[in-house]
Write an enzyme that holds these catalytic residues in place. Structure first.
Site, PDB file in Angstrom:
ATOM      1  N   SER A  74       0.796  -1.237   0.000  1.00 61.63           N
ATOM      2  CA  SER A  74       0.000   0.000   0.000  1.00 61.63           C
ATOM      3  C   SER A  74       0.825   1.280   0.000  1.00 61.63           C
ATOM      4  O   SER A  74       0.256   2.374  -0.120  1.00 61.63           O
ATOM      5  CB  SER A  74      -0.963   0.004   1.193  1.00 61.63           C
ATOM      6  N   VAL A  75       2.134   1.191   0.110  1.00 61.25           N
ATOM      7  CA  VAL A  75       2.953   2.378  -0.130  1.00 61.25           C
ATOM      8  C   VAL A  75       2.834   2.779  -1.607  1.00 61.25           C
ATOM      9  O   VAL A  75       3.208   3.881  -1.998  1.00 61.25           O
ATOM     10  CB  VAL A  75       4.410   2.147   0.310  1.00 61.25           C
TER      11      VAL A  75
END
Length: 450
Positions: free
Chosen positions: A60-61
């Site tokens: 999710s970065v």
């Protein structure tokens, strides 16, 4: 800053000597790198070691980077953040959602994991268009009306990737390459779907999960709880961007220097988009937001995907950057304590070198025992909230309110744990009713079978 360099080196020397982490790290202040290092292995089978340029799945970065892709289109006047998404995704069955609401998680779109679990042929690898077609065909209910509340949505960021493709006329991977990765010089960054494309990548860091039955780390493809990484490998936008700590630092510099996004848009990205809404955390356009009196404003994101944990934090008032990428599953609380210690060093606060707990092995229980615990449990403190325990293929799962379904593993006949999380679930029977108690080490809550 030399004292910070010395302290950080001492901290990571101790971590390396104890083999506490398997990953890479980069820490910088005021445009100077204070520490960077690589620890452990990129491939457990070949014993290939990690290097500072090892490439990790960002999980999710990826979201703040996807958000940047959208903001570049807005900056070029090719879309507006307040466009309704049906302008670009005409067949979507959820009308009245804006691009901005996808960015800040106020869209109310249902999560896609269960949709694929229930309606997908697991022998096929799904791509974004497949998710779009499942939403059209099955129309799962909205979680809430747009902007009614904030709830983290992976589905929303997959829709953003589809919008990027629709507006730009390019694939998501090609658009991000041309407009972000190449201009910034992120040579080791790409949108990458390893199983879908069957391509190899130099310096690739394979992600490993802990098999609680075998008591060793394995690829997630080989473990039942995480084998969804195979059939979801083509889903991009919410994840699937792969990068290195050094490339992420280049991204930080480009954002700080204003060479990518103009100041007005960045200000929007770093501001809570719906400040009046109650939410567990403040979220801008792709960034989680913090503001502490002593440390100033920070924007950050973390990520988790089977085998990987990622953390990218930027103190924008103090020009401090912490980047941490891990590819071998460990206890979540332990990893958080490492990041906390790094922050404490940087802000001249007391710190300690945390000790890594051993990952727990599981016992195999007879299905008749597991079946005793199946049902809906009403939380005693919040009676309107229901916790569900289900069984499938002789495996027991728990679904907490507002959370995804997680598999439980037995440490005894009536006590279970969640893999890599410091959470235990105890079942008890007072002769009349069954109860479960969830304990995360600092807080416990009890629910009654109804």
């Amino acid at each position: 800053m030399d004292d910070k360099r010395v302290i950080l080196k001492k901290f990571f020397d101790e971590i390396q000597s104890e083999k506490l982490i398997n990953g890479t790290v980069l820490i910088a202040k005021d445009g100077e790198i204070l520490y960077k290092g690589a620890f452990g292995e990129a491939d457990l089978d070949s014993k290939r070691e990690l290097k500072i340029n090892s490439i990790f799945n960002l999980a999710s970065v990826s979201k703040p980077i996807t958000a940047l892709g959208i903001m570049l289109l807005a900056q070029a006047n090719k879309l507006s953040l307040d466009d309704p998404i049906e302008k670009w995704l005409s067949d979507i069955p959820y009308k009245g959602i804006t691009v901005r609401q996808l960015l800040n998680h106020t869209s109310g779109l249902p999560d896609y994991l269960e949709l694929f679990e229930c309606h997908w042929n697991k022998s096929k690898i799904a791509v974004n268009q497949d998710l779009f077609e499942l939403l059209i065909k099955y129309k799962p209910e909205r979680l809430f009306k747009p902007n009614e509340r904030m709830e983290y949505s992976n589905t929303g960021y997959v829709m953003l990737a589809l919008i990027i493709e629709k507006v730009s006329g390019l694939s998501f991977a090609e658009y991000m390459k041309r407009n972000i990765f190449i201009p910034i010089g992120m040579q080791d960054t790409k949108v990458f779907c390893q199983r879908l494309t069957e391509q190899a990548m130099d310096n690739y860091a394979y992600g490993y999960v802990f098999d609680v039955y075998k008591g060793k780390h394995v690829l997630p493809d080989e473990f039942p709880e995480t084998d969804f990484v195979v059939y979801l490998d083509g889903i991009v936008g919410d994840g699937a961007i792969h990068s290195t700590v050094e490339d992420l630092y280049l991204l930080d510099r480009a954002l700080r220097d204003g060479t990518l996004i103009d100041e007005t848009l960045l200000k929007e990205a770093y501001s809570p988009s719906s400040p009046r809404l109650e939410s567990p955390f403040k979220y801008g356009l792709g960034w989680i937001l913090e503001n502490e009196k002593r440390k100033g404003r920070a924007v950050w994101h973390s990520g988790g995907w089977p085998g990987y944990a990622t953390h990218f934090k930027r103190y924008i008032d103090n020009d401090i950057v912490i980047i941490f990428l891990r590819n071998k599953e460990q206890d979540f609380e332990f990893e958080q304590s490492i990041i906390k210690s790094i922050e404490n060093i940087l802000f001249d606060e007391p710190y300690e070198t945390p000790k890594a707990p051993e990952l727990q092995k599981a016992k195999i229980l007879h299905p008749e025992i597991l079946n005793r615990y199946v049902g809906e449990y009403q939380l005693e403190e919040h009676t309107e909230l229901i916790t569900r325990v289900t069984m499938k293929d002789q495996r027991l799962f728990i679904e907490l309110p507002g959370s995804m379904k997680l598999e439980m593993y037995a440490s005894s006949e009536n006590e279970f744990f969640l893999r890599s999380l410091s959470v235990t679930i105890n079942f008890a029977n007072d002769g009349v009713n069954y109860y479960l108690t969830i304990n995360d080490g600092s807080y416990s809550q009890t629910a009654k079978l109804i």
